[in-house]
Design a protein around this motif. Structure first.
Motif, PDB file in Angstrom:
ATOM      1  N   ALA A 213      31.235  40.404  30.013  1.00 60.75           N
ATOM      2  CA  ALA A 213      32.594  40.678  30.486  1.00 60.75           C
ATOM      3  C   ALA A 213      32.621  41.924  31.358  1.00 60.75           C
ATOM      4  CB  ALA A 213      33.539  40.838  29.291  1.00 60.75           C
ATOM      5  N   ILE A 214      31.802  42.920  31.012  1.00 60.92           N
ATOM      6  CA  ILE A 214      31.726  44.137  31.839  1.00 60.92           C
ATOM      7  C   ILE A 214      31.231  43.794  33.244  1.00 60.92           C
ATOM      8  CG2 ILE A 214      30.479  46.312  32.143  1.00 60.92           C
ATOM      9  CD1 ILE A 214      30.590  46.706  29.134  1.00 60.92           C
ATOM     10  N   VAL A 215      30.193  42.953  33.307  1.00 60.64           N
ATOM     11  CA  VAL A 215      29.658  42.554  34.614  1.00 60.64           C
ATOM     12  C   VAL A 215      30.721  41.792  35.408  1.00 60.64           C
ATOM     13  CG1 VAL A 215      27.911  41.168  35.783  1.00 60.64           C
ATOM     14  CG2 VAL A 215      27.291  42.531  33.773  1.00 60.64           C
ATOM     15  N   ASN A 216      31.368  40.834  34.746  1.00 60.29           N
ATOM     16  CA  ASN A 216      32.390  40.050  35.439  1.00 60.29           C
ATOM     17  C   ASN A 216      33.562  40.912  35.894  1.00 60.29           C
ATOM     18  OD1 ASN A 216      30.912  37.684  35.081  1.00 60.29           O
ATOM     19  ND2 ASN A 216      31.930  37.192  33.145  1.00 60.29           N
ATOM     20  N   ASN A 217      33.980  41.834  35.035  1.00 58.78           N
ATOM     21  CA  ASN A 217      35.093  42.709  35.403  1.00 58.78           C
ATOM     22  C   ASN A 217      34.699  43.688  36.508  1.00 58.78           C
ATOM     23  OD1 ASN A 217      36.747  41.493  33.490  1.00 58.78           O
ATOM     24  ND2 ASN A 217      36.190  42.944  31.885  1.00 58.78           N
ATOM     25  N   SER A 218      33.437  44.082  36.522  1.00 53.35           N
ATOM     26  CA  SER A 218      32.957  44.949  37.615  1.00 53.35           C
ATOM     27  C   SER A 218      33.003  44.206  38.946  1.00 53.35           C
ATOM     28  CB  SER A 218      31.530  45.417  37.324  1.00 53.35           C
ATOM     29  OG  SER A 218      31.477  46.177  36.135  1.00 53.35           O
ATOM     30  N   ILE A 219      32.576  42.950  38.919  1.00 54.06           N
ATOM     31  CA  ILE A 219      32.624  42.141  40.142  1.00 54.06           C
ATOM     32  C   ILE A 219      34.072  41.938  40.590  1.00 54.06           C
ATOM     33  CG2 ILE A 219      32.108  39.865  41.100  1.00 54.06           C
ATOM     34  CD1 ILE A 219      29.684  39.761  39.238  1.00 54.06           C
ATOM     35  N   ALA A 220      34.961  41.680  39.615  1.00 55.20           N
ATOM     36  CA  ALA A 220      36.377  41.508  39.951  1.00 55.20           C
ATOM     37  C   ALA A 220      36.961  42.776  40.560  1.00 55.20           C
ATOM     38  CB  ALA A 220      37.166  41.109  38.707  1.00 55.20           C
ATOM     39  N   LEU A 221      36.539  43.923  40.057  1.00 57.33           N
ATOM     40  CA  LEU A 221      37.019  45.196  40.608  1.00 57.33           C
ATOM     41  C   LEU A 221      36.536  45.378  42.042  1.00 57.33           C
ATOM     42  CD1 LEU A 221      38.361  47.951  40.433  1.00 57.33           C
ATOM     43  CD2 LEU A 221      36.290  48.825  39.293  1.00 57.33           C
ATOM     44  N   GLU A 222      35.280  45.078  42.293  1.00 58.92           N
ATOM     45  CA  GLU A 222      34.751  45.224  43.659  1.00 58.92           C
ATOM     46  C   GLU A 222      35.430  44.245  44.614  1.00 58.92           C
ATOM     47  OE1 GLU A 222      32.889  47.761  44.417  1.00 58.92           O
ATOM     48  OE2 GLU A 222      33.066  48.263  42.298  1.00 58.92           O
ATOM     49  N   THR A 223      35.738  43.049  44.104  1.00 61.81           N
ATOM     50  CA  THR A 223      36.466  42.088  44.940  1.00 61.81           C
ATOM     51  C   THR A 223      37.849  42.613  45.290  1.00 61.81           C
ATOM     52  OG1 THR A 223      35.262  40.239  43.913  1.00 61.81           O
ATOM     53  CG2 THR A 223      37.308  39.717  45.075  1.00 61.81           C
ATOM     54  N   ALA A 224      38.508  43.228  44.317  1.00 60.35           N
ATOM     55  CA  ALA A 224      39.831  43.806  44.567  1.00 60.35           C
ATOM     56  C   ALA A 224      39.744  44.951  45.576  1.00 60.35           C
ATOM     57  CB  ALA A 224      40.442  44.304  43.258  1.00 60.35           C
ATOM     58  N   LYS A 225      38.702  45.772  45.473  1.00 54.27           N
ATOM     59  CA  LYS A 225      38.504  46.854  46.451  1.00 54.27           C
ATOM     60  C   LYS A 225      38.251  46.277  47.840  1.00 54.27           C
ATOM     61  CE  LYS A 225      36.609  50.324  43.256  1.00 54.27           C
ATOM     62  NZ  LYS A 225      35.397  51.142  42.925  1.00 54.27           N
ATOM     63  N   LEU A 226      37.463  45.216  47.895  1.00 55.42           N
ATOM     64  CA  LEU A 226      37.186  44.573  49.178  1.00 55.42           C
ATOM     65  C   LEU A 226      38.476  44.058  49.811  1.00 55.42           C
ATOM     66  CD1 LEU A 226      35.234  43.416  51.303  1.00 55.42           C
ATOM     67  CD2 LEU A 226      34.979  41.405  49.834  1.00 55.42           C
ATOM     68  N   ASN A 227      39.321  43.405  49.004  1.00 60.27           N
ATOM     69  CA  ASN A 227      40.593  42.897  49.530  1.00 60.27           C
ATOM     70  C   ASN A 227      41.481  44.026  50.038  1.00 60.27           C
ATOM     71  OD1 ASN A 227      39.891  40.247  48.915  1.00 60.27           O
ATOM     72  ND2 ASN A 227      40.814  40.322  46.885  1.00 60.27           N
ATOM     73  N   LEU A 228      41.490  45.134  49.311  1.00 56.30           N
ATOM     74  CA  LEU A 228      42.298  46.278  49.742  1.00 56.30           C
ATOM     75  C   LEU A 228      41.765  46.851  51.053  1.00 56.30           C
ATOM     76  CD1 LEU A 228      44.534  48.337  49.263  1.00 56.30           C
ATOM     77  CD2 LEU A 228      42.939  49.648  47.844  1.00 56.30           C
ATOM     78  N   CYS A 229      40.453  47.011  51.165  1.00 57.87           N
ATOM     79  CA  CYS A 229      39.861  47.544  52.404  1.00 57.87           C
ATOM     80  C   CYS A 229      40.141  46.606  53.581  1.00 57.87           C
ATOM     81  CB  CYS A 229      38.360  47.740  52.227  1.00 57.87           C
ATOM     82  SG  CYS A 229      37.909  49.088  51.097  1.00 57.87           S
ATOM     83  N   GLN A 230      40.053  45.314  53.340  1.00 59.03           N
ATOM     84  CA  GLN A 230      40.334  44.365  54.412  1.00 59.03           C
ATOM     85  C   GLN A 230      41.807  44.401  54.804  1.00 59.03           C
ATOM     86  OE1 GLN A 230      38.846  40.638  52.897  1.00 59.03           O
ATOM     87  NE2 GLN A 230      36.749  41.045  53.555  1.00 59.03           N
ATOM     88  N   ALA A 231      42.692  44.605  53.845  1.00 60.51           N
ATOM     89  CA  ALA A 231      44.114  44.719  54.172  1.00 60.51           C
ATOM     90  C   ALA A 231      44.382  45.957  55.018  1.00 60.51           C
ATOM     91  CB  ALA A 231      44.950  44.759  52.899  1.00 60.51           C
TER      92      ALA A 231
END
Length: 482
Positions: A207-225
């Motif tokens: 779950a830590i790994v999955n949540n880490s990936i989800a966090l990086e995806t959220a950061k990526l979406n924010l940077c792209q926005a």
């Protein structure tokens, strides 16, 4: 000597730690925290569609300036140089000649429209409303971009909290693994108890790994926005959740009333409707007579133009005679002698200047129904704009009612999730004490722990969902969103 199971768990923890550390490394990383306002302003500065909408505003401004300029008189100049042969009119004498010569002409002309049924004035008003509408449409696009950035910003914060909670869950489970490893080595408990906790720890590490990936995806979406390069180490300021989690003060009717007055989307369609109304008035202006004031200044040149200059006097016979006795004496008279001299280009241009000033009235009688059809098309645009304004209000009211209902349900789930966390926290505290005392089995302990873990994750999600729902309602009222 370390047991094989203990070695596997240790290696898994080390690998997971290395993976999470890799997520935190980036050459462009910075320790500066970005606030919500800074993220929004970065998005405004870098968003290409928003820049395109600003160009459309500039184009509408240019149309307005041109509409105003139509009230000014025009001024045009002309110049020509011609080679003539055969029978033509000498521009110097305006007489017919039949010879080869060259000619030139120059002039200025101006025209001022005095009246045409207020067509120009209504065109200016039409362009003014269109310019104001384009600014509101640009603001509307900016507002939507702001809302998207807020969503991605809150998603990052939520995923940070979820990752933190999953790590805390793994720490608690790791403590039980360490404790029960000792008990197993002492022969106090069976291997199945330790296996249960090791399996629980492996699931939480996943779950830590999955949540880490989800966090990086959220950061990526924010940077792209924000249209900036992706930064793994981007840090965001936390929000004042205490004030944001209070019950929303306005009801849906109050939100709608404020939106009608303040929302750029509503202002834009209203201005478009007013612009279309002035478009109809401008089109009708073509039915009226057009009165204009015209003026011109002109001059010309001819290569055969010349002037006669006196060079002296001479005596010539008149054909008459005077007798003096028997002598016949001819009668003479003096005559001026002239020399033809060509007139220069500049002298002719100065000496041949003429002016013209007059009024011109054009009365439209029949123009192939162009004016009639132009008015019909303008009325269609007016009705279309009116329907658009009406539909915008209808959809806005429906959207606000839905958004308000979503906010209320999010708030109710948030309050229930709070109570659920409190209850499960007490239940887990009791289960942990009883498990450590050996009065309940492993499955009872893990059941209580998993209930608490799920409740805490659900509380985090409902908390940020409620915050976002309130931001949507603030957006409809054109309030400050940070």
């Amino acid at each position: 000597c370390m047991k094989p199971g203990r070695i596997i768990i240790t290696v898994w923890i080390l690998l997971t730690g290395a993976l999470l550390q890799g997520f935190g490394q980036d050459s462009a990383a910075t320790n500066q925290k970005l606030s919500l306002r800074q993220c929004v302003e970065l998005a405004w500065a870098n968003n290409i569609p928003l820049k395109e909408s600003d160009l459309q505003v500039e184009a509408a401004k240019g149309n307005l300036q041109q509409a105003r300029a139509e009230l000014l008189p025009d001024l045009n100049g002309n110049w020509s140089y011609n080679w003539n042969q055969g029978r033509s009119i000498d521009p110097f004498t305006n007489g017919y000649i039949d010879q080869k010569f060259s000619s030139s002409g120059a002039g200025l002309n101006s025209s001022l429209l005095l009246s045409q049924g207020m067509r120009l004035q209504n065109t200016i008003r039409q362009a003014t409303y269109a310019y104001q509408a384009s600014k509101m449409e640009s603001q509307q696009q900016k507002d939507k971009l702001t809302l998207n950035v807020i969503l991605y910003y809150l998603t990052v914060l939520n995923n940070e909290d979820v990752l933190r909670l999953s790590k805390e869950q793994a720490i608690v489970t790791q403590g039980q693994v360490d404790r029960n490893t000792i008990l197993f080595n002492e022969g106090t408990i069976g291997s199945y108890v330790l296996s249960d906790f090791k399996g629980q720890l492996a699931g939480e590490q996943m779950a830590i790994v999955n949540n880490s990936i989800a966090l990086e995806t959220a950061k990526l979406n924010l940077c792209q926005a924000m249209n900036i390069p992706y930064d793994r180490n981007i840090k965001l300021e936390r929000l004042d959740e205490v004030s944001l989690l209070e019950i929303y003060p306005n009801n849906s009717n109050q939100v709608y009333a404020a939106a009608i007055q303040n929302l750029a989307q509503v202002k834009a369609v209203d201005l478009r409707m007013k612009s279309a109304q002035k478009g109809v008035a401008a089109a009708r202006g073509q039915y009226f007579p057009q009165l204009s004031l015209n003026g011109a200044l002109s001059t010309n040149y001819s290569s055969i133009a010349s002037r006669l200059l006196p060079t002296g006097l001479q005596e010539i016979s008149t054909g008459d005679y005077v007798y003096a006795g028997s002598v016949k004496n001819p009668v003479l008279r003096e005559e001026q002698i002239y020399d033809a001299q060509k007139i220069s280009y500049g002298s002719q241009f100065k000496g041949n200047v003429g002016t013209y000033l007059g009024l011109y009235l054009n009365v439209p009688l029949f123009n192939n129904l162009r004016v009639r059809n132009s008015v019909i098309q303008a009325k269609v645009l007016e009705k279309t704009a009116a329907y658009e304004a009406q539909n915008t209000r209808l959809l806005l009211k429906q959207s606000i009612e839905q958004a308000y209902q979503d906010m209320e349900s999010a708030y109710q789930r948030y309050k229930i999730a709070q109570d659920q966390v409190n209850q499960y926290a007490e239940s887990f505290r009791s289960a942990e004490i009883r498990f450590n005392e050996g009065t309940i089995v492993t499955t009872d302990y893990l059941f209580a722990k998993n209930n608490l873990d799920r409740a805490r994750l659900n509380l985090s999600q409902t908390r940020y969902e409620y915050i976002f729902r309130t931001k949507i309602l603030d957006f409809y009222q054109a309030k400050q969103l940070w």
